[in-house]
Design a protein around this motif. Structure first.
Motif, PDB file in Angstrom:
ATOM      1  N   THR A  33       0.816  -1.220   0.000  1.00  0.00           N
ATOM      2  CA  THR A  33       0.000   0.000   0.000  1.00  0.00           C
ATOM      3  C   THR A  33       0.851   1.271   0.000  1.00  0.00           C
ATOM      4  OG1 THR A  33      -0.160  -0.084   2.419  1.00  0.00           O
ATOM      5  CG2 THR A  33      -1.930  -1.132   1.148  1.00  0.00           C
ATOM      6  N   ALA A  34       2.175   1.129   0.102  1.00  0.00           N
ATOM      7  CA  ALA A  34       3.036   2.315  -0.041  1.00  0.00           C
ATOM      8  C   ALA A  34       2.830   2.976  -1.394  1.00  0.00           C
ATOM      9  CB  ALA A  34       4.495   1.923   0.141  1.00  0.00           C
ATOM     10  N   SER A  35       2.369   2.212  -2.365  1.00  0.00           N
ATOM     11  CA  SER A  35       2.123   2.761  -3.700  1.00  0.00           C
ATOM     12  C   SER A  35       0.956   3.739  -3.723  1.00  0.00           C
ATOM     13  CB  SER A  35       1.852   1.629  -4.685  1.00  0.00           C
ATOM     14  OG  SER A  35       0.715   0.873  -4.264  1.00  0.00           O
ATOM     15  N   VAL A  36       0.093   3.689  -2.696  1.00  0.00           N
ATOM     16  CA  VAL A  36      -1.088   4.556  -2.682  1.00  0.00           C
ATOM     17  C   VAL A  36      -0.691   6.028  -2.654  1.00  0.00           C
ATOM     18  CG1 VAL A  36      -3.138   5.207  -1.348  1.00  0.00           C
ATOM     19  CG2 VAL A  36      -2.539   2.792  -1.641  1.00  0.00           C
ATOM     20  N   VAL A  37       0.384   6.368  -1.950  1.00  0.00           N
ATOM     21  CA  VAL A  37       0.834   7.762  -1.883  1.00  0.00           C
ATOM     22  C   VAL A  37       1.188   8.263  -3.287  1.00  0.00           C
ATOM     23  CG1 VAL A  37       2.542   9.343  -0.933  1.00  0.00           C
ATOM     24  CG2 VAL A  37       1.662   7.462   0.459  1.00  0.00           C
ATOM     25  N   TYR A  38       1.882   7.434  -4.053  1.00  0.00           N
ATOM     26  CA  TYR A  38       2.279   7.831  -5.401  1.00  0.00           C
ATOM     27  C   TYR A  38       1.068   7.933  -6.326  1.00  0.00           C
ATOM     28  CZ  TYR A  38       6.854   6.609  -3.550  1.00  0.00           C
ATOM     29  OH  TYR A  38       7.981   6.543  -2.786  1.00  0.00           O
ATOM     30  N   LEU A  39       0.086   7.042  -6.101  1.00  0.00           N
ATOM     31  CA  LEU A  39      -1.146   7.139  -6.888  1.00  0.00           C
ATOM     32  C   LEU A  39      -1.859   8.468  -6.631  1.00  0.00           C
ATOM     33  CD1 LEU A  39      -2.910   3.650  -6.824  1.00  0.00           C
ATOM     34  CD2 LEU A  39      -1.899   4.831  -8.775  1.00  0.00           C
ATOM     35  N   ALA A  40      -1.927   8.873  -5.370  1.00  0.00           N
ATOM     36  CA  ALA A  40      -2.584  10.139  -5.034  1.00  0.00           C
ATOM     37  C   ALA A  40      -1.872  11.311  -5.705  1.00  0.00           C
ATOM     38  CB  ALA A  40      -2.610  10.321  -3.518  1.00  0.00           C
ATOM     39  N   VAL A  41      -0.538  11.317  -5.649  1.00  0.00           N
ATOM     40  CA  VAL A  41       0.240  12.376  -6.298  1.00  0.00           C
ATOM     41  C   VAL A  41      -0.001  12.369  -7.805  1.00  0.00           C
ATOM     42  CG1 VAL A  41       2.578  13.142  -6.824  1.00  0.00           C
ATOM     43  CG2 VAL A  41       1.980  12.472  -4.493  1.00  0.00           C
ATOM     44  N   THR A  42      -0.111  11.176  -8.387  1.00  0.00           N
ATOM     45  CA  THR A  42      -0.378  11.062  -9.822  1.00  0.00           C
ATOM     46  C   THR A  42      -1.719  11.704 -10.164  1.00  0.00           C
ATOM     47  OG1 THR A  42       0.910   9.028 -10.011  1.00  0.00           O
ATOM     48  CG2 THR A  42      -0.743   9.443 -11.710  1.00  0.00           C
ATOM     49  N   PHE A  43      -2.748  11.444  -9.343  1.00  0.00           N
ATOM     50  CA  PHE A  43      -4.055  12.042  -9.595  1.00  0.00           C
ATOM     51  C   PHE A  43      -3.979  13.570  -9.549  1.00  0.00           C
ATOM     52  CE2 PHE A  43      -6.068   8.013  -7.610  1.00  0.00           C
ATOM     53  CZ  PHE A  43      -5.921   7.347  -8.818  1.00  0.00           C
ATOM     54  N   VAL A  44      -3.227  14.102  -8.584  1.00  0.00           N
ATOM     55  CA  VAL A  44      -3.101  15.559  -8.454  1.00  0.00           C
ATOM     56  C   VAL A  44      -2.390  16.140  -9.676  1.00  0.00           C
ATOM     57  CG1 VAL A  44      -2.107  17.438  -7.097  1.00  0.00           C
ATOM     58  CG2 VAL A  44      -3.149  15.483  -5.949  1.00  0.00           C
ATOM     59  N   MET A  45      -1.382  15.455 -10.185  1.00  0.00           N
ATOM     60  CA  MET A  45      -0.628  15.954 -11.329  1.00  0.00           C
ATOM     61  C   MET A  45      -1.417  15.875 -12.626  1.00  0.00           C
ATOM     62  SD  MET A  45       3.351  14.814 -10.807  1.00  0.00           S
ATOM     63  CE  MET A  45       3.056  13.060 -10.841  1.00  0.00           C
ATOM     64  N   LEU A  46      -2.316  14.879 -12.746  1.00  0.00           N
ATOM     65  CA  LEU A  46      -2.973  14.629 -14.030  1.00  0.00           C
ATOM     66  C   LEU A  46      -4.356  15.254 -14.160  1.00  0.00           C
ATOM     67  CD1 LEU A  46      -2.105  10.879 -14.740  1.00  0.00           C
ATOM     68  CD2 LEU A  46      -1.096  12.911 -15.769  1.00  0.00           C
ATOM     69  N   TYR A  47      -5.047  15.490 -13.042  1.00  0.00           N
ATOM     70  CA  TYR A  47      -6.463  15.848 -13.126  1.00  0.00           C
ATOM     71  C   TYR A  47      -6.740  17.182 -12.440  1.00  0.00           C
ATOM     72  CZ  TYR A  47      -7.010  10.977 -14.512  1.00  0.00           C
ATOM     73  OH  TYR A  47      -6.904   9.779 -15.165  1.00  0.00           O
ATOM     74  N   PRO A  48      -7.825  17.846 -12.850  1.00  0.00           N
ATOM     75  CA  PRO A  48      -8.250  19.063 -12.141  1.00  0.00           C
ATOM     76  C   PRO A  48      -8.795  18.710 -10.763  1.00  0.00           C
ATOM     77  CG  PRO A  48      -9.850  18.466 -13.834  1.00  0.00           C
ATOM     78  CD  PRO A  48      -8.686  17.548 -14.015  1.00  0.00           C
ATOM     79  N   ALA A  49      -8.983  19.754  -9.944  1.00  0.00           N
ATOM     80  CA  ALA A  49      -9.366  19.534  -8.538  1.00  0.00           C
ATOM     81  C   ALA A  49     -10.684  18.802  -8.407  1.00  0.00           C
ATOM     82  CB  ALA A  49      -9.421  20.883  -7.815  1.00  0.00           C
ATOM     83  N   ARG A  50     -11.629  19.084  -9.289  1.00  0.00           N
ATOM     84  CA  ARG A  50     -12.938  18.446  -9.156  1.00  0.00           C
ATOM     85  C   ARG A  50     -12.871  16.925  -9.345  1.00  0.00           C
ATOM     86  NH1 ARG A  50     -12.887  20.569 -14.317  1.00  0.00           N
ATOM     87  NH2 ARG A  50     -13.483  19.122 -15.991  1.00  0.00           N
ATOM     88  N   ILE A  51     -11.787  16.446  -9.973  1.00  0.00           N
ATOM     89  CA  ILE A  51     -11.617  15.006 -10.175  1.00  0.00           C
ATOM     90  C   ILE A  51     -10.658  14.419  -9.149  1.00  0.00           C
ATOM     91  CG2 ILE A  51     -10.790  13.235 -11.775  1.00  0.00           C
ATOM     92  CD1 ILE A  51     -11.770  14.932 -14.064  1.00  0.00           C
ATOM     93  N   PHE A  52      -9.508  15.071  -8.930  1.00  0.00           N
ATOM     94  CA  PHE A  52      -8.531  14.442  -8.045  1.00  0.00           C
ATOM     95  C   PHE A  52      -8.950  14.471  -6.578  1.00  0.00           C
ATOM     96  CE2 PHE A  52      -6.326  18.696  -7.815  1.00  0.00           C
ATOM     97  CZ  PHE A  52      -6.277  18.821  -6.429  1.00  0.00           C
ATOM     98  N   LEU A  53      -9.768  15.453  -6.168  1.00  0.00           N
ATOM     99  CA  LEU A  53     -10.189  15.504  -4.762  1.00  0.00           C
ATOM    100  C   LEU A  53     -10.963  14.253  -4.341  1.00  0.00           C
ATOM    101  CD1 LEU A  53     -11.151  19.253  -4.106  1.00  0.00           C
ATOM    102  CD2 LEU A  53      -9.355  17.904  -3.006  1.00  0.00           C
ATOM    103  N   PRO A  54     -12.017  13.863  -5.071  1.00  0.00           N
ATOM    104  CA  PRO A  54     -12.704  12.624  -4.662  1.00  0.00           C
ATOM    105  C   PRO A  54     -11.825  11.387  -4.790  1.00  0.00           C
ATOM    106  CG  PRO A  54     -13.604  13.476  -6.737  1.00  0.00           C
ATOM    107  CD  PRO A  54     -12.728  14.526  -6.173  1.00  0.00           C
ATOM    108  N   LEU A  55     -10.916  11.363  -5.774  1.00  0.00           N
ATOM    109  CA  LEU A  55     -10.034  10.204  -5.910  1.00  0.00           C
ATOM    110  C   LEU A  55      -9.081  10.094  -4.720  1.00  0.00           C
ATOM    111  CD1 LEU A  55      -9.141  10.378  -9.731  1.00  0.00           C
ATOM    112  CD2 LEU A  55     -10.673   8.754  -8.587  1.00  0.00           C
ATOM    113  N   VAL A  56      -8.502  11.215  -4.308  1.00  0.00           N
ATOM    114  CA  VAL A  56      -7.588  11.202  -3.153  1.00  0.00           C
ATOM    115  C   VAL A  56      -8.344  10.820  -1.885  1.00  0.00           C
ATOM    116  CG1 VAL A  56      -6.150  12.662  -1.671  1.00  0.00           C
ATOM    117  CG2 VAL A  56      -5.950  12.823  -4.159  1.00  0.00           C
ATOM    118  N   LEU A  57      -9.542  11.358  -1.722  1.00  0.00           N
ATOM    119  CA  LEU A  57     -10.338  10.986  -0.548  1.00  0.00           C
ATOM    120  C   LEU A  57     -10.685   9.505  -0.560  1.00  0.00           C
ATOM    121  CD1 LEU A  57     -12.744  14.069  -0.285  1.00  0.00           C
ATOM    122  CD2 LEU A  57     -10.769  13.526   1.154  1.00  0.00           C
ATOM    123  N   ALA A  58     -10.978   8.961  -1.744  1.00  0.00           N
ATOM    124  CA  ALA A  58     -11.286   7.536  -1.848  1.00  0.00           C
ATOM    125  C   ALA A  58     -10.065   6.688  -1.480  1.00  0.00           C
ATOM    126  CB  ALA A  58     -11.764   7.211  -3.261  1.00  0.00           C
TER     127      ALA A  58
END
Length: 369
Positions: A104-129
C-alpha cells in the motif's frame, strides 16, 4: 536560415531533475525488501517486478510532465491521462495483492499522480477515496494494521503537490505575461519607428522635391539661383539622412524653433507666404516637442495638398495651430500615418487633435485640455 525562438515553458530538466524525483522513491524500499525476502516464490517475483515497474513508471511520468513546465498546469490529453492512471493503478493492485499491506506504499504515489494529471474536481474525490480505502482495509483485512500514518501521508503529499502545481500555474502566467509585454513593446517600437520615419521623410522629401523642381526651372533662367537650390538640396538630404539615423537609434531630438525655421524654408520654396511667430518662449517645456511635431505635420500638409498662398502658424501656452487659405482636403479629412501619429503623441500629453474647415482654408491644431 531562421531558427525558432525557444519556448520559455519548455526546457530540459537538467542533471538534478530526475535525481530529485528519484529521491522520493525511497518509500518503495520496504516493498522491494519484502519481495526480495520472499524469493524465489512466484508471488515474490511478481511483487518485485511490479514494484520496479511502478517506480520506473512513476519516475517516467514525473519527468515527462516536468520537462515542459506548462504540462503540470495544463493536463495532458485524456487518453494519456487514462493510460497513466490505469498503468500505475494496475501495478499498485498487483503490489498489494502479492506483497500485502506493505504494497500500500504505492497509494501515496497514486494520489500524487491524480493531483498531477487531473483538475481539482476530479482528483479531490479520488484522493479521498484512496485515503478511506487505506483506513478501511487496515480494519477489515485480517492481519493488517490500522495505518493512520499512511492515510496522513496520502493527504499531505497531495496537498504538497497541489501547492507546487498552483505555484507553477502562477509562474507560467507570469512568463506568458512577460512574453506578451515583450511583444507589445516590440510592436510599439515598430509603430514609433514607422511614425517617425513618416514624419521625417514625409516633410524632408516634400521640400527636396519642391526645391528640385524649382532648380530645374531656374537652371537656364537663373543658374546662380539654381546652384543655390541644388546646394540646399544637398544640405536637406544630409539632414534627412541624419534624422533617419537618429530616429532608428531612438534619440532624435526635435526643437520647436528648428521646426519653425524648417517651415519657413519649405513654405518659401513652395512660394507660399509664411506667417510665423517670432518667439516660442510662451510654450511650456513639456509641450515644445509636441508642438514641433504639430508644426512639421501641418506645414507638410499645407505644402503638399492645400494649394494655398498663405500659411500661418499660431502658438499659445496650450495650443499650436497651422492654418492656410487653400482648398484643404476634399470631403472629410483623411487620417493618414502623419495625423494618426500626431494624434497619438497628443493623447499621451492629454491633448487632442482638431481639424477645422475655414472659409477659405483649413486649420490643424493641437489643443491641451
Amino acid at each position: 536560415m531562421e531558427t525558432a525562438a525557444p519556448n520559455p515553458l519548455q526546457r530540459p530538466l537538467g542533471r538534478w531533475g530526475p535525481l530529485f524525483a528519484a529521491v522520493w522513491l525511497t518509500f518503495l524500499v520496504d516493498p522491494l525488501r519484502t519481495a526480495w525476502s520472499g524469493l524465489p516464490a512466484p508471488h515474490a517475483w511478481l511483487g518485485l517486478v511490479a514494484t520496479v515497474l511502478f517506480a520506473a513508471s512513476y519516475l517516467g511520468l514525473w519527468i515527462t510532465l516536468r520537462t515542459g513546465r506548462a504540462r503540470l498546469a495544463m493536463a495532458p490529453p485524456v487518453r494519456t491521462r487514462i493510460a497513466w492512471t490505469v498503468g500505475l493503478g494496475g501495478l499498485a493492485v498487483v503490489m498489494v495483492a502479492t506483497l500485502g499491506q506493505v504494497g500500500t506504499a504505492s497509494v501515496v504515489y497514486l494520489a500524487v499522480t491524480f493531483v498531477m494529471l487531473y483538475p481539482a474536481r476530479i482528483f479531490l474525490p479520488l484522493v479521498l477515496a484512496l485515503t478511506a480505502s487505506v483506513l478501511v482495509l487496515g480494519v477489515v483485512v485480517p492481519g493488517w494494521e490500522h495505518n493512520t500514518w499512511l492515510a496522513f501521508s496520502v493527504v499531505a503529499a497531495s496537498i504538497a503537490v497541489f501547492g507546487v502545481r498552483s505555484m507553477m500555474n502562477r509562474n507560467i502566467e507570469l512568463i506568458r505575461a512577460h512574453a506578451t509585454n515583450a511583444e507589445l513593446a516590440a510592436e510599439s517600437e515598430r509603430n514609433r519607428l514607422a511614425r517617425d520615419l513618416h514624419d521625417i521623410l514625409g516633410h524632408s522629401l516634400t521640400v527636396i522635391t519642391i526645391k528640385a523642381e524649382l532648380a530645374g526651372r531656374l537652371f537656364d533662367a537663373d543658374p546662380e539661383r539654381a546652384r543655390q537650390e541644388i546646394a540646399d538640396l544637398e544640405r536637406l538630404s544630409r539632414d534627412a539622412l541624419a534624422d533617419v539615423r537618429r530616429a532608428v537609434e531612438g534619440y532624435r531630438e526635435l526643437t520647436l524653433p528648428g521646426e519653425l525655421a524648417r517651415a519657413r524654408t519649405a513654405l518659401e520654396a513652395a512660394q507660399i507666404e509664411a506667417r510665423l511667430p517670432n518667439s516660442t518662449d510662451e510654450v511650456p517645456s513639456e509641450l515644445r516637442e509636441l508642438f514641433a511635431w504639430t508644426v512639421r505635420e501641418g506645414v507638410t500638409n499645407v505644402v503638399r495638398h492645400s494649394g494655398a498662398h498663405r500659411c500661418e502658424v499660431l502658438l499659445a501656452p496650450d495650443r499650436a495651430e497651422v492654418r492656410d487659405d487653400g482648398t484643404g482636403p476634399d470631403g472629410a479629412p483623411v487620417r493618414g500615418s502623419g495625423l494618426t501619429g500626431l494624434q497619438e503623441r497628443a493623447a499621451t500629453l492629454g491633448a487632442r487633435l482638431v481639424t477645422t474647415r475655414l472659409d477659405p482654408g483649413w486649420s490643424l491644431a493641437v489643443v491641451v485640455e
